[in-house]
Write an enzyme that holds these catalytic residues in place. Structure first.
Site, mmCIF file in Angstrom:
data_model
loop_
_atom_site.group_PDB
_atom_site.id
_atom_site.type_symbol
_atom_site.label_atom_id
_atom_site.label_comp_id
_atom_site.label_asym_id
_atom_site.label_seq_id
_atom_site.Cartn_x
_atom_site.Cartn_y
_atom_site.Cartn_z
ATOM 1 N N GLY A 1 -7.957 5.799 7.536
ATOM 2 C CA GLY A 1 -8.918 5.674 8.746
ATOM 3 C C GLY A 1 -8.293 4.495 9.576
ATOM 4 O O GLY A 1 -8.429 4.773 10.900
ATOM 5 N N GLY A 2 -7.891 3.451 9.248
ATOM 6 C CA GLY A 2 -7.386 2.341 10.148
ATOM 7 C C GLY A 2 -5.972 2.157 10.048
ATOM 8 O O GLY A 2 -5.276 1.347 10.944
ATOM 9 N N SER A 3 -5.088 2.748 9.080
ATOM 10 C CA SER A 3 -3.686 2.567 9.200
ATOM 11 C C SER A 3 -3.144 3.790 8.622
ATOM 12 O O SER A 3 -3.769 4.528 7.759
ATOM 13 C CB SER A 3 -3.211 1.198 8.459
ATOM 14 O OG SER A 3 -3.573 1.469 6.792
ATOM 15 N N THR A 4 -1.842 3.943 8.630
ATOM 16 C CA THR A 4 -1.183 5.173 8.077
ATOM 17 C C THR A 4 0.270 4.573 7.538
ATOM 18 O O THR A 4 1.005 3.581 8.130
ATOM 19 C CB THR A 4 -0.957 5.758 9.246
ATOM 20 O OG1 THR A 4 -0.192 7.348 8.521
ATOM 21 C CG2 THR A 4 -0.039 5.697 10.396
ATOM 22 N N GLN A 5 0.776 5.211 6.583
ATOM 23 C CA GLN A 5 1.809 4.525 5.895
ATOM 24 C C GLN A 5 2.862 5.681 5.543
ATOM 25 O O GLN A 5 2.363 6.856 5.205
ATOM 26 C CB GLN A 5 1.679 4.017 4.257
ATOM 27 C CG GLN A 5 0.549 2.790 4.276
ATOM 28 C CD GLN A 5 -0.757 3.023 4.469
ATOM 29 O OE1 GLN A 5 -1.271 2.226 5.532
ATOM 30 N NE2 GLN A 5 -1.385 3.737 3.958
ATOM 31 N N GLU B 1 0.795 -1.423 0.060
ATOM 32 C CA GLU B 1 -0.167 0.040 -0.040
ATOM 33 C C GLU B 1 0.793 1.325 -0.132
ATOM 34 O O GLU B 1 0.771 2.379 -0.944
ATOM 35 C CB GLU B 1 -0.727 0.008 1.219
ATOM 36 C CG GLU B 1 -1.912 0.996 1.104
ATOM 37 C CD GLU B 1 -2.930 0.992 2.452
ATOM 38 O OE1 GLU B 1 -2.880 -0.071 3.297
ATOM 39 O OE2 GLU B 1 -3.960 1.639 2.552
HETATM 40 O O1 LIG Z 1 -10.449 7.252 -3.594
HETATM 41 C C1 LIG Z 1 -10.412 8.071 -2.931
HETATM 42 N N1 LIG Z 1 -10.837 9.394 -3.035
HETATM 43 C C2 LIG Z 1 -10.660 10.338 -2.226
HETATM 44 N N2 LIG Z 1 -10.377 10.262 -0.997
HETATM 45 C C3 LIG Z 1 -10.126 9.069 -0.434
HETATM 46 C C4 LIG Z 1 -10.164 7.745 -1.771
HETATM 47 N N3 LIG Z 1 -9.486 6.894 -0.775
HETATM 48 C C5 LIG Z 1 -9.444 7.069 0.188
HETATM 49 N N4 LIG Z 1 -9.701 8.449 0.478
HETATM 50 C C6 LIG Z 1 -9.456 9.348 1.873
HETATM 51 O O2 LIG Z 1 -8.815 8.337 2.815
HETATM 52 C C7 LIG Z 1 -9.295 8.612 4.158
HETATM 53 C C8 LIG Z 1 -9.928 7.285 4.685
HETATM 54 O O3 LIG Z 1 -8.960 6.149 4.350
HETATM 55 P P1 LIG Z 1 -9.483 4.715 3.963
HETATM 56 O O4 LIG Z 1 -10.819 4.825 4.200
HETATM 57 O O5 LIG Z 1 -8.957 4.408 2.763
HETATM 58 O O6 LIG Z 1 -8.913 4.129 5.321
HETATM 59 P P2 LIG Z 1 -7.493 2.862 5.173
HETATM 60 O O7 LIG Z 1 -6.613 3.441 4.056
HETATM 61 O O8 LIG Z 1 -6.900 2.913 6.450
HETATM 62 O O9 LIG Z 1 -8.277 1.483 4.974
HETATM 63 C C9 LIG Z 1 -10.265 9.821 4.172
HETATM 64 O O10 LIG Z 1 -9.620 10.937 4.018
HETATM 65 C C10 LIG Z 1 -10.820 9.441 2.585
HETATM 66 O O11 LIG Z 1 -11.226 10.893 2.117
HETATM 67 CA CA LIG Z 2 -6.769 4.213 1.772
#
Ligand SMILES: O=c1[nH]cnc2c1ncn2[C@@H]1O[C@H](COP(=O)(O)OP(=O)(O)O)[C@@H](O)[C@H]1O
Ligand SMILES: [Ca+2]
Length: 437
Positions: free
Chosen positions: A254-258, A224
């Site tokens: 929302g659940g992880s950071t890279q 990722e």
């Molecule tokens: O396709 C996209 N378009 C716009 N913003 C996105 C998109 N994918 C993720 N984000 C942004 O990423 C954040 C949420 O991350 P996500 O739901 O992907 O968590 P994760 O990567 O930890 O699974 C929010 O700020 C959301 O606006």
């Molecule tokens: Ca994401």
């Protein structure tokens, strides 16, 4: 002050947006200092990160030769399916002789599921270009259905319908379909995650599109981070100049950071803990990247860990109280590498949303800041900040429920890539990738 970069394309993507905040494609960036400045960019969404994933998976992981194959590599061959043949059969040929084909990618994030429908065109005897993308996002994320798996099918079906509307009927059978899940599913107990993936797979298999046996999977954190790093350096042109400088990448999901960047200092490589370095060979070069994904430290998951309490309720009245809890939670969890202070980073997702929400950057154009600006905003408030010290806790699955999580966001579906229209990989790059097969 260095002039910013504006990415823009004429591709029509806005009409399908259900959540306007997911449509921000236009970013203008300013450089404000030489030391560790942070460019908060939404440029890579929604196209970019998935394209980066294409390049990473296809060109680097499986060393494929064309963007078509890139997509097919992600989906991997289903038993009995002749992927190679499908990829090269001229299903549709435009008047200018360009072969046209499609791919569908689902990004199952912790806070939402998004579909990207890509259209590629391949000029005769050349590598394919990305010519169009349709995007739609739904909330909450898949993991919100962990205890009611049947219900997850509805949203997936809705997103598949977007693909059906976008892709001409004749192309359906040959269009690969794939879903990559991130932190939301990684954080679930294995069995629950598998049930959800199985459900999605059933829905995919019942669709008219081309699906392989591993069309639905959880992406690992390193992939990722690396794919997002490739994306931002691809889009900024950094990958074109061998030995040239590169930018770092931060993504706060929302659940992880890279975090991902290319260390220049030998000491950084030596001091990095095991699992933080990853080597990748790409476009005739070997990159040794510092790349790590912190599971559970995405904005929503970290907030719940830090503050606990009832969703949507004020949980702390003082900045000091929050700050003390944050340090407690982060202690010994995050590796500090000195060099980052001197690296310019591009930051995504909630870094963007939070900075825009407190007025540190323009919600439409993005902007630059230093990390300390976040702390100042938390302490003294920004232009749209909650009253000082108020921390609202939104739910992990639906962060949009509370006022503090709905900063003003814009959608400007414009993305201009530096030199070329669409995503294009040169013959040389393809040949290089191919030779490693
Ligand atoms: O396709 C996209 N378009 C716009 N913003 C996105 C998109 N994918 C993720 N984000 C942004 O990423 C954040 C949420 O991350 P996500 O739901 O992907 O968590 P994760 O990567 O930890 O699974 C929010 O700020 C959301 O606006
Ligand atoms: Ca994401």
């Amino acid at each position: 002050m260095k002039k910013g970069i504006l990415y823009e394309t004429s591709r029509k993507t806005s009409y399908i947006f259900q959540q306007p905040q997911h449509g921000l494609w236009q970013t203008r960036m300013r450089k404000i200092s030489n030391h560790g400045s942070l460019r908060v960019a939404k440029v890579a969404y929604p196209l970019g990160l998935c394209v980066g994933l294409f390049i990473y998976v296809a060109y680097i992981k499986w060393h494929r030769a064309t963007a078509t194959q890139a997509f097919f590599s992600i989906t991997r061959a289903a038993p009995g399916a002749r992927w190679g043949q499908q990829a090269h059969r001229p299903l549709g040929t435009a008047a200018d002789g360009h072969e046209v084909f499609y791919g569908i990618m689902f990004d199952a994030g912790s806070t939402g599921t998004r579909v990207h429908v890509f259209q590629f065109a391949r000029p005769p005897r050349e590598t394919p270009m990305l010519t169009h993308e349709t995007f739609k996002a739904l909330k909450p994320g898949l993991s919100a259905y962990a205890d009611d798996v049947e219900k997850s099918a509805q949203g997936i079906q809705e997103l598949l319908d977007v693909a059906k509307q976008d892709i001409p009927f004749d192309f359906w059978k040959a269009t690969p379909l794939v879903l990559k899940a991130t932190a939301g599913l990684r954080l679930l107990p294995g069995e629950k995650a598998q049930k959800l993936l199985q459900k999605v797979k059933e829905v995919f298999k019942a669709s008219p599109f081309l699906v392989g046996d591993d069309c639905v999977s959880i992406m690992n954190g390193t992939d990722e981070g690396v794919s997002a790093w490739i994306t931002i350096n691809f889009l900024t042109g950094s990958l074109k100049t061998p030995g040239g400088s590169s930018v770092g990448m931060l993504d706060l999901g929302g659940g992880s950071t890279q975090i991902a960047f290319l260390p220049r200092v030998e000491g950084t490589l030596q001091a990095s803990p095991p699992g933080y370095l990853t080597a990748l060979r790409m476009f005739n070069r070997t990159y040794k990247l510092y790349s790590y994904s912190y599971l559970g430290l995405g904005l929503m998951s970290a907030r719940l860990a830090i503050l606990g309490g009832v969703e949507g309720q004020p949980a702390a009245s003082l900045h000091e109280l929050c700050a003390a809890r944050v340090s407690e939670v982060l202690q010994n969890r995050v590796h500090r590498t000195e060099e980052v202070k001197h690296v310019e980073f591009y930051a995504f997702s909630y870094y963007y949303d939070l900075a825009a929400g407190v007025g540190l950057i323009d919600a439409e154009k993005g902007g630059s800041l230093v990390v300390g600006d976040f702390e100042i905003a938390a302490k003294y408030g920004g232009s749209h900040l909650e009253p000082e010290g108020t921390c609202l806790i939104p739910s992990v699955s639906d962060p949009g429920d509370t006022a503090s999580e709905q900063p003003l966001r814009m959608h400007g579906p414009h993305l201009r890539q530096p030199a070329t229209p669409g995503v294009r990989l040169s013959q040389e790059q393809s040949a290089e990738a191919h030779s490693e097969n």
